[in-house]
Scaffold this motif. Structure first.
Motif, mmCIF file in Angstrom:
data_model
loop_
_atom_site.group_PDB
_atom_site.id
_atom_site.type_symbol
_atom_site.label_atom_id
_atom_site.label_comp_id
_atom_site.label_asym_id
_atom_site.label_seq_id
_atom_site.Cartn_x
_atom_site.Cartn_y
_atom_site.Cartn_z
ATOM 1 N N UNK A 66 6.535 3.541 -14.554
ATOM 2 C CA UNK A 66 7.226 3.707 -13.287
ATOM 3 C C UNK A 66 6.981 2.536 -12.351
ATOM 4 N N UNK A 67 5.726 2.067 -12.338
ATOM 5 C CA UNK A 67 5.343 1.049 -11.373
ATOM 6 C C UNK A 67 5.602 -0.370 -11.828
ATOM 7 N N UNK A 98 8.534 6.159 -7.343
ATOM 8 C CA UNK A 98 9.179 7.267 -6.664
ATOM 9 C C UNK A 98 8.182 8.392 -6.387
ATOM 10 N N UNK A 99 7.192 8.115 -5.508
ATOM 11 C CA UNK A 99 6.470 9.137 -4.791
ATOM 12 C C UNK A 99 5.556 10.091 -5.505
ATOM 13 N N UNK A 100 5.240 9.921 -6.793
ATOM 14 C CA UNK A 100 4.359 10.881 -7.416
ATOM 15 C C UNK A 100 2.945 10.321 -7.582
ATOM 16 N N UNK A 101 2.749 9.056 -7.288
ATOM 17 C CA UNK A 101 1.435 8.465 -7.459
ATOM 18 C C UNK A 101 0.616 8.649 -6.191
ATOM 19 N N UNK A 102 -0.710 8.720 -6.385
ATOM 20 C CA UNK A 102 -1.586 8.808 -5.234
ATOM 21 C C UNK A 102 -1.528 7.490 -4.471
ATOM 22 N N UNK A 103 -1.616 7.547 -3.133
ATOM 23 C CA UNK A 103 -1.569 6.310 -2.359
ATOM 24 C C UNK A 103 -2.832 5.495 -2.536
ATOM 25 N N UNK A 104 -2.686 4.199 -2.382
ATOM 26 C CA UNK A 104 -3.853 3.319 -2.458
ATOM 27 C C UNK A 104 -4.592 3.360 -1.136
ATOM 28 N N UNK A 155 0.836 -1.194 0.000
ATOM 29 C CA UNK A 155 0.000 0.000 0.000
ATOM 30 C C UNK A 155 0.875 1.251 0.000
ATOM 31 N N UNK A 156 0.321 2.318 -0.575
ATOM 32 C CA UNK A 156 1.068 3.555 -0.654
ATOM 33 C C UNK A 156 2.060 3.604 -1.794
ATOM 34 N N UNK A 157 2.000 2.656 -2.720
ATOM 35 C CA UNK A 157 2.928 2.607 -3.852
ATOM 36 C C UNK A 157 2.254 2.938 -5.187
ATOM 37 N N UNK A 158 0.971 3.296 -5.155
ATOM 38 C CA UNK A 158 0.286 3.666 -6.379
ATOM 39 C C UNK A 158 -0.403 2.531 -7.097
ATOM 40 N N UNK A 159 -0.344 1.316 -6.558
ATOM 41 C CA UNK A 159 -0.956 0.173 -7.232
ATOM 42 C C UNK A 159 -2.469 0.345 -7.328
ATOM 43 N N UNK A 160 -3.086 0.873 -6.286
ATOM 44 C CA UNK A 160 -4.525 1.083 -6.306
ATOM 45 C C UNK A 160 -4.954 2.050 -7.385
ATOM 46 N N UNK A 161 -4.185 3.085 -7.601
ATOM 47 C CA UNK A 161 -4.517 4.062 -8.645
ATOM 48 C C UNK A 161 -4.366 3.444 -10.032
ATOM 49 N N UNK A 162 -3.303 2.683 -10.239
ATOM 50 C CA UNK A 162 -3.097 2.060 -11.540
ATOM 51 C C UNK A 162 -4.210 1.049 -11.839
ATOM 52 N N UNK A 163 -4.675 0.322 -10.840
ATOM 53 C CA UNK A 163 -5.781 -0.608 -11.042
ATOM 54 C C UNK A 163 -7.039 0.134 -11.503
ATOM 55 N N UNK A 164 -7.342 1.261 -10.852
ATOM 56 C CA UNK A 164 -8.526 2.036 -11.235
ATOM 57 C C UNK A 164 -8.364 2.617 -12.634
#
Length: 212
Positions: free
Chosen positions: A198-199, A206-212, A110-119
């Motif tokens: 990036x992911x 490296x910190x630019x994605x919204x957290x999941x 969590x907090x790595x942007x995976x949730x945003x990429x899934x959406x």
């Protein structure tokens, strides 16, 4: 680090967490879900539901993997395939929308942007199929109550949904309904491609994605 994202299929349904693979919270009305659990057939019913939706409607989920390990997924379907949604005080889902049923990210990812990429992947899939919007019932309950009945832990957190672009359309202290207008996600395309690179094609984001 090998990372990839794939559509949900019958073949990879077994990669869902155990509690999700044998959960029919969304796939049955409340009484029906209780009956299925009592018979011990929940995993089979989940599989049958997935087969039916894939055959009659199309792709209904996305899974994320890191080094071969499933670390996140989301599940979505037309409201007609999600009878539980009719029991929500903030329902029903609007007729022009697909329902995001649930989303899960492994604690250590969590907090790595995976949730945003899934959406974003879901949005791209649905836009290509002519869908206008996605709606979801968010979990706004205190953390200590998040696994309690009648909703268990089957709802995506409202704060996660808001972080990835959903907006509240029907307020409620515990289960607000939120909506994502897919036409607004067209501007995500470059962001999604950068996030994907990036992911999923490099090392730790490296910190630019919204957290999941």
């Amino acid at each position: 680090m090998g990372r990839h994202l794939v559509p949900l299929t019958v073949d990879n349904l077994a990669d869902l967490p155990d509690r999700c693979r044998s959960c029919v919270f969304w796939e049955r009305a409340p009484d029906g879900a209780d009956a299925v659990r009592r018979t011990g057939r929940a995993e089979l019913v989940k599989r049958e539901w997935t087969v039916t939706v894939l055959r009659e409607w199309g792709s209904c989920g996305r899974l994320a993997y890191v080094d071969g390990r499933p670390v996140g997924f989301l599940l979505y379907a037309p409201p007609s395939a999600v009878p539980r949604s009719l029991s929500f005080p903030t329902g029903p889902v609007t007729a022009d929308a697909v329902q995001l049923m649930t989303a899960w990210i492994a604690l250590d990812h969590r907090g790595q942007g995976i949730g945003r990429v899934l959406v974003q992947s879901m949005a791209k899939d649905l836009l290509l199929r002519g869908v206008r919007a996605v709606e979801a019932f968010g979990d706004a309950r205190p953390r200590a109550a998040s696994a309690s009945e009648p909703y268990g832990d089957c709802l995506a957190p409202a704060r996660y949904l808001e972080a990835v672009g959903f907006e509240e359309v029907r307020p409620h202290p515990h289960v607000p309904r939120l909506r994502l207008e897919l036409r607004r996600t067209v501007s995500w395309r470059v962001d999604m491609e950068q996030a994907w690179d990036r992911l999923f094609h490099s090392g730790r984001p490296r910190g630019v994605l919204h957290p999941a």
